[in-house]
Design an enzyme around this catalytic site. Structure first.
Site, PDB file in Angstrom:
ATOM      1  N   GLY A 118       0.837  -1.191   0.000  1.00  0.00           N
ATOM      2  CA  GLY A 118       0.000   0.000   0.000  1.00  0.00           C
ATOM      3  C   GLY A 118       0.871   1.240   0.000  1.00  0.00           C
ATOM      4  O   GLY A 118       2.015   1.215  -0.458  1.00  0.00           O
ATOM      5  N   SER A 119       0.331   2.323   0.554  1.00  0.00           N
ATOM      6  CA  SER A 119       1.031   3.601   0.501  1.00  0.00           C
ATOM      7  C   SER A 119       2.214   3.616   1.472  1.00  0.00           C
ATOM      8  O   SER A 119       2.272   2.829   2.425  1.00  0.00           O
ATOM      9  CB  SER A 119       0.068   4.725   0.883  1.00  0.00           C
TER      10      SER A 119
ATOM     11  N   GLY B  50       2.585   2.086   5.190  1.00  0.00           N
ATOM     12  CA  GLY B  50       3.711   1.200   5.456  1.00  0.00           C
ATOM     13  C   GLY B  50       4.504   1.632   6.681  1.00  0.00           C
ATOM     14  O   GLY B  50       5.007   0.796   7.434  1.00  0.00           O
TER      15      GLY B  50
ATOM     16  N   GLU C 148       5.738  -3.654   0.741  1.00  0.00           N
ATOM     17  CA  GLU C 148       5.850  -3.318  -0.690  1.00  0.00           C
ATOM     18  C   GLU C 148       4.987  -2.076  -0.872  1.00  0.00           C
ATOM     19  O   GLU C 148       3.771  -2.151  -0.962  1.00  0.00           O
ATOM     20  CB  GLU C 148       5.372  -4.514  -1.522  1.00  0.00           C
TER      21      GLU C 148
ATOM     22  N   CYS D 189       1.811   0.723  -8.426  1.00  0.00           N
ATOM     23  CA  CYS D 189       2.979   1.233  -7.702  1.00  0.00           C
ATOM     24  C   CYS D 189       4.170   1.293  -8.632  1.00  0.00           C
ATOM     25  O   CYS D 189       5.147   1.980  -8.355  1.00  0.00           O
ATOM     26  CB  CYS D 189       3.262   0.406  -6.459  1.00  0.00           C
TER      27      CYS D 189
HETATM   28  C1  UN1 Z   1       1.391  -2.959  -7.629  1.00  0.00           C
HETATM   29  O1  UN1 Z   1       1.127  -1.956  -8.289  1.00  0.00           O
HETATM   30  O2  UN1 Z   1       1.222  -2.976  -6.381  1.00  0.00           O
HETATM   31  O3  UN1 Z   1       4.764  -4.935 -12.147  1.00  0.00           O
HETATM   32  C2  UN1 Z   1       1.838  -4.240  -8.215  1.00  0.00           C
HETATM   33  C3  UN1 Z   1       3.567  -4.628 -12.207  1.00  0.00           C
HETATM   34  C4  UN1 Z   1       2.561  -5.640 -11.706  1.00  0.00           C
HETATM   35  C5  UN1 Z   1       2.398  -5.553 -10.237  1.00  0.00           C
HETATM   36  C6  UN1 Z   1       2.130  -4.200  -9.691  1.00  0.00           C
HETATM   37  N1  UN1 Z   1       3.015  -6.968 -12.083  1.00  0.00           N
HETATM   38  O4  UN1 Z   1       3.168  -3.570 -12.669  1.00  0.00           O
END
Ligand code: UN1
Length: 506
Positions: A241-242, A246, A263, A297
């Site tokens: 998450g953000s 985190g 993550e 992300c």
């Molecule tokens: C995410 O945005 O939390 O690499 C995961 C990627 C994807 C996973 C993103 N396989 O963009």
């Protein structure tokens, strides 16, 4: 609810929020959360929120189940994950459509996310026969040393709205073959994705005779979330998450000396030099910046281009952005769906306003589409000769900041200047540039790509990043180790009792 795929997934208009692996529990709060699709703002379901008492009840099952599951041979645990992967394959289209409806990514990306869940199941099946430990030579005669890996216990999994299935799967598939049981707290913005998966899990694990390995609790951050991160009975909290979230999770878990696997956010850049294949740059960047409406992300937020080709590339990109079809993510031909909610639209607008205030030039987009229901914005490119402070903030929206550079070292330094360190890319045909970017003096991110954009990683690699991204690694490679405890074993098969380091005693 008139979507056939919801019915096909067995979702009813009102669902319970606590699942202990043998179906839903009758939740005790009476509090509910309505789920709205970001595509047009209409209600697509309601979930009865789980309370801390419901969480306790689910946890009791997960703890009890752990005692049996940890002793099931790992390849047999893998067999259940193989069956889960098959069930996901069977429901790929419906699950993908549900992701599109509840989260807003386009159908192809929704199905891609389910594929990611299937892929990690396949990976985990193989892994279930490869939970390797090392053996070492003992310094003492007639002694043998080795290390082995044991399951940790009940794992807490906290996930965000933007990957409402895949990120759970990364954690769940690995944790399950490692012998852990688990409790999943999904985002309150996407609980139906979680419940649909849990229904499949219940069937597969139930038929295999192992109900309760994977459980789900849909509750609030303040209630269930806070309880989970402070709960000593959960040896590992894996949270996606953000960065703000985190930091809370990391601090709370560290305070009880638990383990966290974080993550978190990214502020990912693509660097382009003058030798790059611009068609590749173009495709990689548009997917990275516009895909999932900039809500990955790994989304590309900054594009740094060698000066002689920078402006022309920015203008080409801007022209292409004008043709991006925005709309219902379930409709074919649509390339960009809505943002998740109205807050996200407001943050998009605020970021664009800051960019302009700081001297940025909006080449395309920059506005929300308020003429229709749902949370749509136009994909946006902001050009600026100098880096803008706002470009160092992660805004979960399709805004791409483009700047020119003169020296590659400066571009790499700028890229590394972000608080986060998740994903990065260099487009080049210059071997020295490529290897320099991948060297210790190059990108400081967990993911560094050449001639590939920042998003869309495969599951086989370890996924995660440095600095405020949280340092955790999920998914492939040896990320499984986070879900197990290491035990170093020394066996004396001799008749003497020599001490290490030559110590004499007795
Ligand atoms: C995410 O945005 O939390 O690499 C995961 C990627 C994807 C996973 C993103 N396989 O963009």
């Amino acid at each position: 609810m008139s979507y056939a795929f919801l019915t096909a997934l067995g979702l009813s208009d009102i669902e319970e929020g606590a699942w202990n692996g043998s179906g839903p529990l009758a939740t005790t709060s009476g509090e509910t959360v309505d789920v709205y699709t970001p595509t047009d703002g209409s209600r697509i379901g309601t979930v009865r929120l789980a309370t801390v008492a419901d969480y306790e009840s689910v946890l009791a099952t997960a703890q009890e189940r752990f005692k049996a599951w940890r002793s099931v041979p790992a390849p047999q645990r893998g067999e259940v994950i193989r069956l889960l992967g098959l069930a996901l394959r069977e429901h790929k289209a419906e699950l993908g459509a549900l992701i599109s409806l509840e989260m807003g990514k386009i159908r192809s990306e929704g199905e891609g996310e389910v594929q990611e869940a299937i892929d990690i199941c396949d990976f985990a099946v193989g892994l279930s026969r490869q939970l390797y430990g090392l053996t070492m030579h003992s310094e003492r005669a007639s002694h043998r040393m080795y290390e082995q890996w044991h399951p940790l216990g009940v794992i807490g999994i906290i996930t965000a709205f933007n990957f409402p299935m895949a990120v759970w799967a990364w954690n769940a598939a690995l944790a399950a073959v490692c012998g852990d049981t688990m409790i999943w707290k999904p985002s309150l913005k996407t609980p139906l994705c979680a419940i649909a998966l849990q229904k499949i899990v219940d069937r597969v694990f139930g038929e295999a005779g192992h109900p309760g390995v994977m459980t789900t609790v849909v509750g609030t951050d303040a209630g269930v979330g806070t309880t989970m991160i402070n709960d000593k009975r959960l040896p590992l909290i894996s949270a996606t998450g953000s960065c703000r979230m985190g930091k809370l999770v990391g601090t709370a878990v560290a305070a009880r000396l638990g383990r966290s696997l974080l993550e978190l956010g990214g502020n990912n850049a693509i660097i382009v030099d003058a030798t790059a294949d611009l068609d590749l740059v173009f495709r990689g960047t548009v997917f990275g910046a516009v895909g999932t409406a900039g809500q990955r992300c790994t989304s590309t937020r900054r594009l740094m281009v060698e000066r002689p080709i920078a402006r022309a590339l920015a203008e080409r990109m801007a022209r292409a952005y004008e043709t991006v079809r925005i709309g219902d993510p379930l409709e074919s031909g649509v390339l960009m769906g809505p943002l998740i909610d109205d807050d996200a639209v407001r943050m998009f607008e605020a970021a664009v306003a800051s960019a302009v205030e700081q001297g940025g030039e909006v080449l395309t987009g920059g506005v929300a589409l308020r003429d229709r229901p749902g949370h749509y914005v136009r994909p946006t490119i902001v050009w600026s000769d100098k880096r803008l402070p706002i470009s160092f903030e992660e805004t979960f929206a399709p805004i791409l900041y483009i700047t020119p550079w003169d020296r590659l070292e400066d571009a790499i330094a700028d890229q590394n200047d972000a608080d986060q360190g998740l994903s990065s890319a260099l487009f080049t045909n210059n071997l020295r540039h490529a290897e320099g970017f991948l060297s210790a003096a190059g990108s400081d991110c967990g993911i560094a790509n050449i001639n590939i954009g920042t998003s869309g990683a495969e599951i086989g690699g370890a996924f995660g990043g440095e600095k405020e991204t949280g340092g955790g690694r999920e998914s492939g490679s040896d990320a499984w180790r986070a879900y197990m405890r290491r035990q170093t074993c020394t066996i004396n098969y001799g008749t003497q009792m020599p001490l290490a380091q030559g110590v004499e005693f007795l």
